[in-house]
Write a protein that holds these residues in place. Structure first.
Motif, mmCIF file in Angstrom:
data_model
loop_
_atom_site.group_PDB
_atom_site.id
_atom_site.type_symbol
_atom_site.label_atom_id
_atom_site.label_comp_id
_atom_site.label_asym_id
_atom_site.label_seq_id
_atom_site.Cartn_x
_atom_site.Cartn_y
_atom_site.Cartn_z
ATOM 1 N N VAL A 199 13.756 -16.261 4.027
ATOM 2 C CA VAL A 199 12.546 -15.817 4.733
ATOM 3 C C VAL A 199 12.904 -15.295 6.116
ATOM 4 O O VAL A 199 13.737 -15.890 6.823
ATOM 5 C CB VAL A 199 11.525 -16.970 4.863
ATOM 6 N N VAL A 200 12.285 -14.180 6.491
ATOM 7 C CA VAL A 200 12.389 -13.660 7.855
ATOM 8 C C VAL A 200 10.995 -13.606 8.468
ATOM 9 O O VAL A 200 9.995 -13.497 7.751
ATOM 10 C CB VAL A 200 13.020 -12.252 7.889
ATOM 11 N N ASP A 201 10.929 -13.680 9.786
ATOM 12 C CA ASP A 201 9.660 -13.505 10.479
ATOM 13 C C ASP A 201 9.321 -12.023 10.531
ATOM 14 O O ASP A 201 10.185 -11.197 10.859
ATOM 15 C CB ASP A 201 9.751 -14.038 11.911
ATOM 16 N N PRO A 202 8.088 -11.642 10.221
ATOM 17 C CA PRO A 202 7.705 -10.234 10.337
ATOM 18 C C PRO A 202 7.872 -9.732 11.761
ATOM 19 O O PRO A 202 7.845 -10.513 12.717
ATOM 20 C CB PRO A 202 6.227 -10.233 9.915
ATOM 21 N N ALA A 203 8.063 -8.424 11.907
ATOM 22 C CA ALA A 203 8.145 -7.821 13.231
ATOM 23 C C ALA A 203 6.816 -7.973 13.957
ATOM 24 O O ALA A 203 5.761 -8.176 13.338
ATOM 25 C CB ALA A 203 8.511 -6.341 13.111
ATOM 26 N N ALA A 204 6.865 -7.895 15.275
ATOM 27 C CA ALA A 204 5.660 -8.005 16.082
ATOM 28 C C ALA A 204 4.678 -6.891 15.726
ATOM 29 O O ALA A 204 5.073 -5.805 15.274
ATOM 30 C CB ALA A 204 6.018 -7.940 17.563
ATOM 31 N N ASN A 205 3.399 -7.148 15.923
ATOM 32 C CA ASN A 205 2.383 -6.130 15.661
ATOM 33 C C ASN A 205 2.636 -4.896 16.512
ATOM 34 O O ASN A 205 2.972 -4.998 17.699
ATOM 35 C CB ASN A 205 0.990 -6.680 15.958
ATOM 36 N N SER A 206 2.480 -3.748 15.900
ATOM 37 C CA SER A 206 2.648 -2.485 16.618
ATOM 38 C C SER A 206 1.649 -1.475 16.084
ATOM 39 O O SER A 206 1.692 -1.143 14.892
ATOM 40 C CB SER A 206 4.070 -1.939 16.450
ATOM 41 N N GLY A 210 5.349 -1.602 6.987
ATOM 42 C CA GLY A 210 5.074 -3.030 6.897
ATOM 43 C C GLY A 210 5.915 -3.827 7.875
ATOM 44 O O GLY A 210 7.064 -3.473 8.162
ATOM 45 N N ALA A 211 5.364 -4.931 8.387
ATOM 46 C CA ALA A 211 6.020 -5.709 9.434
ATOM 47 C C ALA A 211 7.290 -6.392 8.941
ATOM 48 O O ALA A 211 8.292 -6.460 9.660
ATOM 49 C CB ALA A 211 5.045 -6.742 10.000
ATOM 50 N N SER A 212 7.282 -6.914 7.728
ATOM 51 C CA SER A 212 8.462 -7.618 7.222
ATOM 52 C C SER A 212 9.597 -6.656 6.903
ATOM 53 O O SER A 212 10.764 -6.915 7.232
ATOM 54 C CB SER A 212 8.100 -8.428 5.978
ATOM 55 N N LEU A 213 9.265 -5.534 6.272
ATOM 56 C CA LEU A 213 10.300 -4.544 5.981
ATOM 57 C C LEU A 213 10.877 -4.002 7.283
ATOM 58 O O LEU A 213 12.099 -3.822 7.402
ATOM 59 C CB LEU A 213 9.734 -3.416 5.123
ATOM 60 N N GLU A 214 10.032 -3.765 8.279
ATOM 61 C CA GLU A 214 10.553 -3.283 9.555
ATOM 62 C C GLU A 214 11.512 -4.296 10.179
ATOM 63 O O GLU A 214 12.552 -3.926 10.730
ATOM 64 C CB GLU A 214 9.424 -2.996 10.547
ATOM 65 N N ALA A 215 11.173 -5.574 10.094
ATOM 66 C CA ALA A 215 12.035 -6.608 10.683
ATOM 67 C C ALA A 215 13.432 -6.541 10.080
ATOM 68 O O ALA A 215 14.440 -6.691 10.794
ATOM 69 C CB ALA A 215 11.424 -7.989 10.461
ATOM 70 N N VAL A 216 13.524 -6.320 8.770
ATOM 71 C CA VAL A 216 14.825 -6.239 8.116
ATOM 72 C C VAL A 216 15.508 -4.911 8.426
ATOM 73 O O VAL A 216 16.710 -4.864 8.712
ATOM 74 C CB VAL A 216 14.674 -6.451 6.605
ATOM 75 N N VAL A 217 14.758 -3.824 8.379
ATOM 76 C CA VAL A 217 15.335 -2.511 8.689
ATOM 77 C C VAL A 217 15.989 -2.518 10.063
ATOM 78 O O VAL A 217 17.112 -2.012 10.244
ATOM 79 C CB VAL A 217 14.256 -1.412 8.606
ATOM 80 N N ARG A 218 15.336 -3.137 11.029
ATOM 81 C CA ARG A 218 15.850 -3.081 12.397
ATOM 82 C C ARG A 218 17.070 -3.963 12.607
ATOM 83 O O ARG A 218 17.747 -3.852 13.628
ATOM 84 C CB ARG A 218 14.728 -3.416 13.372
ATOM 85 N N LEU A 219 17.393 -4.813 11.645
ATOM 86 C CA LEU A 219 18.658 -5.546 11.716
ATOM 87 C C LEU A 219 19.842 -4.625 11.434
ATOM 88 O O LEU A 219 20.960 -4.883 11.881
ATOM 89 C CB LEU A 219 18.676 -6.684 10.694
ATOM 90 N N PHE A 220 19.593 -3.561 10.670
ATOM 91 C CA PHE A 220 20.660 -2.677 10.228
ATOM 92 C C PHE A 220 20.672 -1.321 10.940
ATOM 93 O O PHE A 220 21.745 -0.767 11.171
ATOM 94 C CB PHE A 220 20.519 -2.411 8.726
ATOM 95 N N VAL A 221 19.506 -0.778 11.186
ATOM 96 C CA VAL A 221 19.392 0.617 11.606
ATOM 97 C C VAL A 221 19.357 0.727 13.129
ATOM 98 O O VAL A 221 18.472 0.166 13.777
ATOM 99 C CB VAL A 221 18.132 1.263 10.982
ATOM 100 N N ASP A 222 20.333 1.443 13.683
ATOM 101 C CA ASP A 222 20.368 1.708 15.124
ATOM 102 C C ASP A 222 20.997 3.074 15.344
ATOM 103 O O ASP A 222 21.220 3.832 14.385
ATOM 104 C CB ASP A 222 21.126 0.603 15.874
#
Length: 222
Positions: free
Chosen positions: A31-38, A46-58
């Motif tokens: 489980v990961v915490d969803p990204a903050a509301n934006s 989606g907040a959860s997919l964004e949270a994971v994407v931002r671990l990888f994508v820079d």
């Protein structure tokens, strides 16, 4: 402001640990915490997919979004991460939103870069949004009201015998199987649902879904 920034940093650290554990134990649910509301975040992401994407994508990597309406999501991720948008065959990371239909998801998985024998680490990571992920035992006794779940079996390194989990979509399983990649080449897959549940499927894993119908070989495999 500092409190909010610290909260975001701690959220990212917890998410990183969860995804790392998911790769160490393929086919298990984390489980990961969803990204903050934006207000700027596209609904497709989606907040959860964004949270994971931002671990990888820079800014050091490339990505693409596999979706019928990908421009808004791609523009958002570019603005947030400064990563470069590339075609699916060349991207380091391929983002498949949960709303992407089966054909779109299968084409994305089929065309993702597999790397080479000299540089297998260049194989892409495909981040797939799902409606629902769960431990395998939750798939038993489903009686409506939730997306139908399919049990997926994972074997290989990091798995003592077999790990099982349940997921609503298996288009990625069919497309991954049709690729016929030979280790060390191949792709990594990370599944994410809106509740923040995450499952990782490394390129070294063998994946089967007994209840999924067979599909013809996907087009566009490199």
């Amino acid at each position: 402001m500092m409190i909010r920034e610290d909260a975001g940093l701690h959220r990212a650290q917890r998410a990183f640990r969860s995804v790392l554990d998911a790769f160490a134990r393929p086919g298990t649910v984390h489980v990961v915490d969803p990204a903050a509301n934006s207000p700027a975040r596209p609904v497709a992401l989606g907040a959860s997919l964004e949270a994971v994407v931002r671990l990888f994508v820079d800014q050091a990597v490339t990505f693409c979004v596999a979706d019928a309406e990908s421009d808004a999501t791609a523009a958002y991720l570019t603005g947030e991460t400064h990563a470069r948008r590339f075609p699916v065959r060349e991207a380091d990371f391929v983002v498949v939103p949960a709303r992407a239909d089966a054909q779109t998801a299968e084409e994305a998985v089929a065309q993702a870069c597999r790397g080479t024998l000299v540089s297998p680490e260049k194989g892409a990571t495909v981040l797939v949004g799902c409606a629902r992920l769960a431990p395998a035992d939750e798939a038993a006794g489903e009686c409506g009201g939730e997306p139908a779940l399919h049990v997926v079996e994972v074997r290989g390194p990091g798995v003592a015998d077999v790990n099982r989990f349940a997921v609503d979509r298996v288009d990625w399983v069919r497309a991954r199987d049709a690729r016929r990649d030979e280790f060390p080449c191949g792709i990594e897959i990370v599944l994410v649902d809106p509740a923040g549940r995450v499952v990782a499927v490394p390129r070294s894993s063998r994946v089967t879904c007994p209840s999924a119908p067979a599909a013809p070989a996907a087009k566009g495999v490199r």
